[in-house]
Design a protein around this motif. Sequence first.
Motif, mmCIF file in Angstrom:
data_model
loop_
_atom_site.group_PDB
_atom_site.id
_atom_site.type_symbol
_atom_site.label_atom_id
_atom_site.label_comp_id
_atom_site.label_asym_id
_atom_site.label_seq_id
_atom_site.Cartn_x
_atom_site.Cartn_y
_atom_site.Cartn_z
ATOM 1 N N ASN A 1 32.540 30.129 37.059
ATOM 2 C CA ASN A 1 34.032 30.051 36.371
ATOM 3 C C ASN A 1 33.848 31.364 35.353
ATOM 4 O O ASN A 1 34.609 31.595 34.274
ATOM 5 C CB ASN A 1 35.095 29.202 36.149
ATOM 6 C CG ASN A 1 33.947 28.432 34.670
ATOM 7 O OD1 ASN A 1 33.070 28.483 34.795
ATOM 8 N ND2 ASN A 1 35.415 27.453 33.937
ATOM 9 N N ARG A 2 32.075 30.718 34.504
ATOM 10 C CA ARG A 2 31.965 32.059 33.557
ATOM 11 C C ARG A 2 30.642 33.140 34.061
ATOM 12 O O ARG A 2 29.856 32.977 34.203
ATOM 13 C CB ARG A 2 31.573 30.387 32.353
ATOM 14 C CG ARG A 2 30.936 30.211 32.841
ATOM 15 C CD ARG A 2 29.963 29.198 32.028
ATOM 16 N NE ARG A 2 31.103 28.129 31.432
ATOM 17 C CZ ARG A 2 31.189 27.267 31.206
ATOM 18 N NH1 ARG A 2 30.420 27.066 29.691
ATOM 19 N NH2 ARG A 2 31.709 26.390 30.730
ATOM 20 N N GLY A 3 30.697 33.739 32.470
ATOM 21 C CA GLY A 3 29.034 35.092 32.322
ATOM 22 C C GLY A 3 29.675 35.957 33.907
ATOM 23 O O GLY A 3 27.988 35.582 33.936
ATOM 24 N N ALA A 4 30.271 35.656 34.555
ATOM 25 C CA ALA A 4 30.247 37.103 35.633
ATOM 26 C C ALA A 4 31.507 37.402 35.610
ATOM 27 O O ALA A 4 31.836 37.769 35.572
ATOM 28 C CB ALA A 4 30.355 35.715 37.221
ATOM 29 N N LEU A 5 31.117 38.490 36.778
ATOM 30 C CA LEU A 5 31.612 39.703 37.899
ATOM 31 C C LEU A 5 32.852 39.008 38.290
ATOM 32 O O LEU A 5 32.302 38.341 39.081
ATOM 33 C CB LEU A 5 31.374 40.831 38.382
ATOM 34 C CG LEU A 5 31.863 41.912 38.609
ATOM 35 C CD1 LEU A 5 32.343 42.358 37.524
ATOM 36 C CD2 LEU A 5 30.966 43.158 39.785
ATOM 37 N N GLU A 6 33.505 38.777 38.249
ATOM 38 C CA GLU A 6 34.859 38.672 38.987
ATOM 39 C C GLU A 6 34.895 39.525 40.723
ATOM 40 O O GLU A 6 35.938 40.308 40.746
ATOM 41 C CB GLU A 6 36.498 38.306 38.988
ATOM 42 C CG GLU A 6 36.409 37.662 38.174
ATOM 43 C CD GLU A 6 37.605 37.724 37.630
ATOM 44 O OE1 GLU A 6 38.903 38.389 37.710
ATOM 45 O OE2 GLU A 6 38.081 36.812 36.007
ATOM 46 N N GLY A 7 33.284 39.538 41.333
ATOM 47 C CA GLY A 7 33.005 40.181 42.513
ATOM 48 C C GLY A 7 34.107 39.725 43.618
ATOM 49 O O GLY A 7 34.815 38.949 43.906
ATOM 50 N N ILE A 8 34.508 40.880 44.485
ATOM 51 C CA ILE A 8 35.504 41.661 45.261
ATOM 52 C C ILE A 8 34.643 40.916 46.710
ATOM 53 O O ILE A 8 35.723 39.777 47.330
ATOM 54 C CB ILE A 8 35.558 42.968 45.510
ATOM 55 C CG1 ILE A 8 35.685 43.772 44.689
ATOM 56 C CG2 ILE A 8 36.602 42.821 46.494
ATOM 57 C CD1 ILE A 8 37.227 43.688 44.050
ATOM 58 N N THR A 9 33.503 40.881 46.443
ATOM 59 C CA THR A 9 32.948 39.745 48.167
ATOM 60 C C THR A 9 33.128 37.973 47.470
ATOM 61 O O THR A 9 33.351 37.735 48.329
ATOM 62 C CB THR A 9 30.831 40.015 48.315
ATOM 63 O OG1 THR A 9 31.557 41.739 48.135
ATOM 64 C CG2 THR A 9 30.566 39.285 49.212
ATOM 65 N N ARG A 10 33.300 38.204 46.712
ATOM 66 C CA ARG A 10 33.734 36.415 46.086
ATOM 67 C C ARG A 10 35.145 36.082 46.033
ATOM 68 O O ARG A 10 35.232 35.140 46.399
ATOM 69 C CB ARG A 10 33.409 36.246 44.200
ATOM 70 C CG ARG A 10 33.537 35.239 44.009
ATOM 71 C CD ARG A 10 33.596 35.308 42.172
ATOM 72 N NE ARG A 10 33.704 34.433 41.218
ATOM 73 C CZ ARG A 10 34.469 34.277 40.487
ATOM 74 N NH1 ARG A 10 35.600 35.257 41.048
ATOM 75 N NH2 ARG A 10 34.929 32.979 39.608
ATOM 76 N N ARG A 11 35.785 37.301 46.084
ATOM 77 C CA ARG A 11 37.369 37.075 46.426
ATOM 78 C C ARG A 11 37.164 36.625 47.520
ATOM 79 O O ARG A 11 38.149 35.862 48.483
ATOM 80 C CB ARG A 11 37.671 37.981 45.794
ATOM 81 C CG ARG A 11 39.255 37.872 46.057
ATOM 82 C CD ARG A 11 40.251 38.891 45.774
ATOM 83 N NE ARG A 11 39.998 39.891 44.507
ATOM 84 C CZ ARG A 11 40.240 40.589 44.325
ATOM 85 N NH1 ARG A 11 41.183 41.816 45.180
ATOM 86 N NH2 ARG A 11 40.080 41.338 42.834
ATOM 87 N N THR A 12 36.277 37.384 48.314
ATOM 88 C CA THR A 12 36.893 37.327 49.721
ATOM 89 C C THR A 12 36.070 36.322 50.485
ATOM 90 O O THR A 12 36.778 36.119 51.078
ATOM 91 C CB THR A 12 35.833 38.495 50.640
ATOM 92 O OG1 THR A 12 36.111 40.067 49.947
ATOM 93 C CG2 THR A 12 35.725 38.916 52.153
#
Length: 304
Positions: free
Chosen positions: A212-223
Amino acid sequence: MTEKQILNPADGIAWMEGDFIPLSEAKIGVGDWGLVRSDATYDVVSVWDGAFFRLEDHLDRFAASMKALRMSVPQSRDDMRQILIDCVRRSGLRTSYVAMVCLRGTPVRPTRLPSACENKFIAYARPWVWVFPEPVIQRGAHLIIPKSIRIPPESVDPTVKNYHWGDMTYGLFEAEDAGADNALLADADGYICEGPGFNVFAIINDTVVTPNRGALEGITRRTVLELCQTLNLPSEIRPISIEEFKQADEAFACTTAGGIMPIRRLDDRIYGNDAPGPVTLKIKNLFWDWHARPDLRLEVTYDD
Ligand SMILES: Cc1ncc(COP(=O)(O)O)c(C=O)c1O
């Protein structure tokens, strides 16, 4: 320049200052703050099988990144979408790595204030890039936790996609020296963040967990989080220490230019059978199946 004058459009097409040009000719000035201050934001969207995947989500994130950096350009969202489509159409590429970039530019009067800069929008479509080489994705990657820690979010907001890659570049050199495939950076408190161009997930007690921290909220992560819902896999976004990540049953990285990329080793930890895990592969297969979903695709109309 008309598209007929571009000899090898499949090598890449860029849009700069109103013109579509060969990507190899797209250049910025040495005084641009995008170069001298890494003061830029960007986004990357995939074109797979002749269609953009989740283009509107990438445009949303790009707009949010520009707003966070107090950047503005004359091009509207509709203009940007059309420019991106035209770069791909003119390139003829059915599979493409498509980037939109906003540079701080240069000050329009003699001052060192960022507010005095004229921001610049650039876009390009180039042949596909795999963040991990395909054979590594097939066998699973060996990552290391490098000595270099992720830049603190209080210094550079990782949710604003950026070119402050010093920490990542040190990590990549360390991985290369260790004979590993790539690096996974943690923060100063020992919590997992992300790697050079990818988010990560661990499968812990049958739950698919991402930091939940130190990272881009990736679109692939969302997928991936949406895929988990469809697959009835519990998922969580929460802090994961290095130790907990190493004890996980499976792990994988994910990004636009690579999809789901299994991790088989992290430092000395070998996951499962030293090969991509079964839950990871299930997610990976459905991820690529979802590229056929009409609600997530925007078809490109090519000239030929
Ligand atoms: C630092 C970083 N983290 C994560 C990602 C993955 O984000 P996305 O899935 O939106 O491509 C990227 C993509 O380039 C990235 O640069």
